[in-house]
Write a protein that holds these residues in place. Structure first.
Motif, mmCIF file in Angstrom:
data_model
loop_
_atom_site.group_PDB
_atom_site.id
_atom_site.type_symbol
_atom_site.label_atom_id
_atom_site.label_comp_id
_atom_site.label_asym_id
_atom_site.label_seq_id
_atom_site.Cartn_x
_atom_site.Cartn_y
_atom_site.Cartn_z
ATOM 1 N N LYS A 12 45.377 42.003 44.840
ATOM 2 C CA LYS A 12 44.428 41.003 44.380
ATOM 3 C C LYS A 12 43.002 41.542 44.412
ATOM 4 O O LYS A 12 42.692 42.483 45.155
ATOM 5 C CB LYS A 12 44.474 39.766 45.287
ATOM 6 N N ASP A 13 42.133 40.899 43.631
ATOM 7 C CA ASP A 13 40.701 41.150 43.766
ATOM 8 C C ASP A 13 40.288 40.740 45.173
ATOM 9 O O ASP A 13 40.842 39.798 45.744
ATOM 10 C CB ASP A 13 39.916 40.319 42.749
ATOM 11 N N GLN A 14 39.302 41.451 45.718
ATOM 12 C CA GLN A 14 38.806 41.199 47.073
ATOM 13 C C GLN A 14 37.353 40.730 46.995
ATOM 14 O O GLN A 14 36.488 41.482 46.542
ATOM 15 C CB GLN A 14 38.877 42.475 47.924
ATOM 16 N N PHE A 65 36.485 25.379 41.496
ATOM 17 C CA PHE A 65 37.801 25.858 41.063
ATOM 18 C C PHE A 65 38.582 26.378 42.267
ATOM 19 O O PHE A 65 38.738 27.583 42.465
ATOM 20 C CB PHE A 65 37.639 26.947 39.991
ATOM 21 N N PRO A 66 39.092 25.462 43.110
ATOM 22 C CA PRO A 66 39.748 25.866 44.358
ATOM 23 C C PRO A 66 40.974 26.751 44.150
ATOM 24 O O PRO A 66 41.374 27.459 45.072
ATOM 25 C CB PRO A 66 40.109 24.540 45.025
ATOM 26 N N GLN A 67 41.550 26.773 42.950
ATOM 27 C CA GLN A 67 42.693 27.649 42.692
ATOM 28 C C GLN A 67 42.325 29.123 42.864
ATOM 29 O O GLN A 67 43.193 29.961 43.124
ATOM 30 C CB GLN A 67 43.287 27.395 41.298
ATOM 31 N N LEU A 68 41.036 29.450 42.763
ATOM 32 C CA LEU A 68 40.602 30.836 42.969
ATOM 33 C C LEU A 68 40.933 31.325 44.374
ATOM 34 O O LEU A 68 41.173 32.504 44.580
ATOM 35 C CB LEU A 68 39.104 30.981 42.708
ATOM 36 N N ARG A 69 40.952 30.417 45.335
ATOM 37 C CA ARG A 69 41.238 30.808 46.718
ATOM 38 C C ARG A 69 42.667 31.323 46.874
ATOM 39 O O ARG A 69 42.965 32.012 47.834
ATOM 40 C CB ARG A 69 40.959 29.654 47.673
ATOM 41 N N GLU A 70 43.539 30.995 45.937
ATOM 42 C CA GLU A 70 44.905 31.528 45.939
ATOM 43 C C GLU A 70 45.012 32.816 45.126
ATOM 44 O O GLU A 70 45.888 33.635 45.369
ATOM 45 C CB GLU A 70 45.877 30.487 45.362
ATOM 46 N N LEU A 71 44.118 32.994 44.156
ATOM 47 C CA LEU A 71 44.197 34.127 43.243
ATOM 48 C C LEU A 71 43.413 35.346 43.718
ATOM 49 O O LEU A 71 43.697 36.465 43.294
ATOM 50 C CB LEU A 71 43.677 33.709 41.852
ATOM 51 N N SER A 94 27.205 38.514 37.981
ATOM 52 C CA SER A 94 28.361 39.250 37.441
ATOM 53 C C SER A 94 29.654 38.793 38.091
ATOM 54 O O SER A 94 30.690 38.691 37.423
ATOM 55 C CB SER A 94 28.183 40.757 37.641
ATOM 56 N N ILE A 95 29.614 38.522 39.380
ATOM 57 C CA ILE A 95 30.814 38.039 40.083
ATOM 58 C C ILE A 95 31.254 36.704 39.488
ATOM 59 O O ILE A 95 32.432 36.509 39.175
ATOM 60 C CB ILE A 95 30.569 37.913 41.600
ATOM 61 N N ARG A 96 30.325 35.781 39.298
ATOM 62 C CA ARG A 96 30.667 34.475 38.732
ATOM 63 C C ARG A 96 31.206 34.626 37.309
ATOM 64 O O ARG A 96 32.201 33.999 36.940
ATOM 65 C CB ARG A 96 29.460 33.529 38.767
ATOM 66 N N HIS A 97 30.574 35.471 36.513
ATOM 67 C CA HIS A 97 31.026 35.683 35.134
ATOM 68 C C HIS A 97 32.424 36.309 35.117
ATOM 69 O O HIS A 97 33.292 35.889 34.348
ATOM 70 C CB HIS A 97 30.032 36.562 34.369
ATOM 71 N N TYR A 98 32.634 37.289 35.979
ATOM 72 C CA TYR A 98 33.954 37.918 36.070
ATOM 73 C C TYR A 98 35.023 36.888 36.449
ATOM 74 O O TYR A 98 36.074 36.830 35.819
ATOM 75 C CB TYR A 98 33.929 39.045 37.107
ATOM 76 N N LEU A 99 34.759 36.081 37.467
ATOM 77 C CA LEU A 99 35.742 35.084 37.894
ATOM 78 C C LEU A 99 36.067 34.121 36.754
ATOM 79 O O LEU A 99 37.229 33.774 36.538
ATOM 80 C CB LEU A 99 35.237 34.324 39.125
ATOM 81 N N SER A 100 35.048 33.709 36.012
ATOM 82 C CA SER A 100 35.272 32.782 34.900
ATOM 83 C C SER A 100 36.109 33.419 33.804
ATOM 84 O O SER A 100 37.067 32.802 33.318
ATOM 85 C CB SER A 100 33.936 32.316 34.327
ATOM 86 N N THR A 101 35.752 34.618 33.391
ATOM 87 C CA THR A 101 36.468 35.239 32.276
ATOM 88 C C THR A 101 37.836 35.760 32.701
ATOM 89 O O THR A 101 38.810 35.626 31.951
ATOM 90 C CB THR A 101 35.648 36.372 31.641
ATOM 91 N N GLN A 102 37.925 36.327 33.868
ATOM 92 C CA GLN A 102 39.187 36.932 34.300
ATOM 93 C C GLN A 102 40.253 35.887 34.603
ATOM 94 O O GLN A 102 41.434 36.120 34.389
ATOM 95 C CB GLN A 102 38.945 37.804 35.540
#
Length: 115
Positions: A2-4, A35-41, A99-107
């Motif tokens: 996973k991404d760290q 977007f709490p699902q990110l905590r699983e991804l 960049s982190i926020r943009h990456y999380l949104s697009t990825q």
């Protein structure tokens, strides 16, 4: 792998001032709360203020200890090819909150922030 994502733990002291929170980590925390699902991804790690920040030293070297930072998972392919991650010790990473926020949104197929 996973991404760290590494964030500064809120409530830290600095030069006798505090408790404080990191103004760069806070917008990333906002995305995590929307977007709490990110905590699983994504694997999320909270680090203390004092340096050295050993997990980052080990992964990216002594010169890359600033927070927040998102280290891309092995063999991660960027969905937005305009994003330009940095590289250290053979690892790709983003070390600025925008960049982190943009990456999380697009990825992870989430809405983009209005800038």
């Amino acid at each position: 792998m996973k991404d760290q994502l590494y964030l500064l733990r809120p409530g830290f002291m600095n030069a006798g001032m505090g408790p404080l929170y990191c103004s760069d980590s806070a917008p990333v925390e906002g995305v995590l709360s929307f977007f709490p699902q990110l905590r699983e991804l994504v694997d999320i790690h909270y680090l203390e203020f004092p340096r050295p920040r050993e997990p980052l030293v080990k992964a990216l070297g002594d010169q890359n200890q600033s927070l927040p930072v998102l280290i891309l998972g092995a063999d991660r392919k960027l969905k937005d090819e305009q994003l330009e991650p940095r590289s250290a010790n053979g690892r790709w990473f983003f070390d600025d909150q925008s960049s982190i926020r943009h990456y999380l949104s697009t990825q992870y197929n989430l809405p983009l922030a209005s800038e």
